[in-house]
Design a protein around this motif. Structure first.
Motif, mmCIF file in Angstrom:
data_model
loop_
_atom_site.group_PDB
_atom_site.id
_atom_site.type_symbol
_atom_site.label_atom_id
_atom_site.label_comp_id
_atom_site.label_asym_id
_atom_site.label_seq_id
_atom_site.Cartn_x
_atom_site.Cartn_y
_atom_site.Cartn_z
ATOM 1 N N ILE A 113 4.731 27.951 -15.625
ATOM 2 C CA ILE A 113 3.987 27.060 -15.140
ATOM 3 C C ILE A 113 4.326 26.618 -13.710
ATOM 4 O O ILE A 113 3.408 26.494 -12.772
ATOM 5 N N ALA A 114 5.537 26.559 -13.247
ATOM 6 C CA ALA A 114 5.748 25.997 -11.773
ATOM 7 C C ALA A 114 5.509 27.136 -10.936
ATOM 8 O O ALA A 114 4.731 26.885 -9.904
ATOM 9 N N HIS A 159 1.773 26.882 -10.125
ATOM 10 C CA HIS A 159 1.644 25.763 -9.331
ATOM 11 C C HIS A 159 2.351 25.842 -8.159
ATOM 12 O O HIS A 159 1.922 25.189 -7.300
ATOM 13 N N ASN A 160 2.850 27.091 -7.888
ATOM 14 C CA ASN A 160 3.295 27.487 -6.581
ATOM 15 C C ASN A 160 4.482 26.452 -6.121
ATOM 16 O O ASN A 160 4.524 26.115 -4.976
ATOM 17 N N ILE A 161 5.132 25.955 -7.147
ATOM 18 C CA ILE A 161 6.235 25.130 -6.784
ATOM 19 C C ILE A 161 7.515 25.711 -7.202
ATOM 20 O O ILE A 161 7.904 26.069 -8.385
ATOM 21 N N THR A 207 13.055 21.072 -7.974
ATOM 22 C CA THR A 207 11.737 21.639 -7.596
ATOM 23 C C THR A 207 11.614 21.442 -6.122
ATOM 24 O O THR A 207 12.169 20.217 -5.419
ATOM 25 N N GLU A 232 3.575 15.999 -7.830
ATOM 26 C CA GLU A 232 3.411 17.417 -8.171
ATOM 27 C C GLU A 232 4.571 17.971 -8.956
ATOM 28 O O GLU A 232 4.065 18.828 -9.764
ATOM 29 N N SER A 247 3.882 16.933 -12.719
ATOM 30 C CA SER A 247 2.858 17.463 -13.121
ATOM 31 C C SER A 247 3.256 18.876 -13.956
ATOM 32 O O SER A 247 2.798 19.403 -14.945
ATOM 33 N N VAL A 248 4.156 19.669 -13.175
ATOM 34 C CA VAL A 248 4.618 20.855 -13.948
ATOM 35 C C VAL A 248 5.482 20.420 -15.257
ATOM 36 O O VAL A 248 5.233 21.257 -16.119
ATOM 37 N N ASP A 294 3.044 19.580 -17.913
ATOM 38 C CA ASP A 294 2.269 20.840 -18.456
ATOM 39 C C ASP A 294 3.227 21.761 -19.179
ATOM 40 O O ASP A 294 2.452 22.308 -20.110
#
Length: 96
Positions: free
Chosen positions: A42-43, A46-48, A61, A68, A71-72, A75
């Motif tokens: 998921i990260a 999200h490009n994190i 992170t 931001e 939210s990861v 999710d």
């Protein structure tokens, strides 16, 4: 969103500070292997950039905002297991 920001001092134009923001979570219980895989997937979506410690209890992170990063975790379904959140801002000072 960008994880690195640049700032120039208005009084001196020979110094530049690059800002690096990190949001670090300490989990109450160790994440399972399945939870870690889900979280990292998921990260990435999200490009994190996210790293999970070998113990499975520390999640780091590269995010500008806590929202931001949370939210990861939300999710991935592990947000309710967070015991501590640290928002770390570091400034890398460079002479221009």
């Amino acid at each position: 969103m960008s994880n690195d920001n640049e700032w120039l001092d208005s009084e001196t134009d020979d110094i530049k500070a690059i800002v690096h923001n990190t949001v670090e979570f300490t989990m109450i219980d160790r994440l399972s292997e399945e939870e870690i895989i889900t979280l990292l997937t998921i990260a990435k979506a999200h490009n994190i950039k996210t790293i999970v410690s070998k113990s499975g209890r520390i999640i780091s992170t590269r995010a500008d905002y806590v929202q931001e990063a949370t939210s990861v975790l939300a999710d991935a379904g592990v947000i309710e297991d967070v015991g501590l959140i640290k928002h770390i801002t570091e400034y890398e000072i460079q002479k221009v």
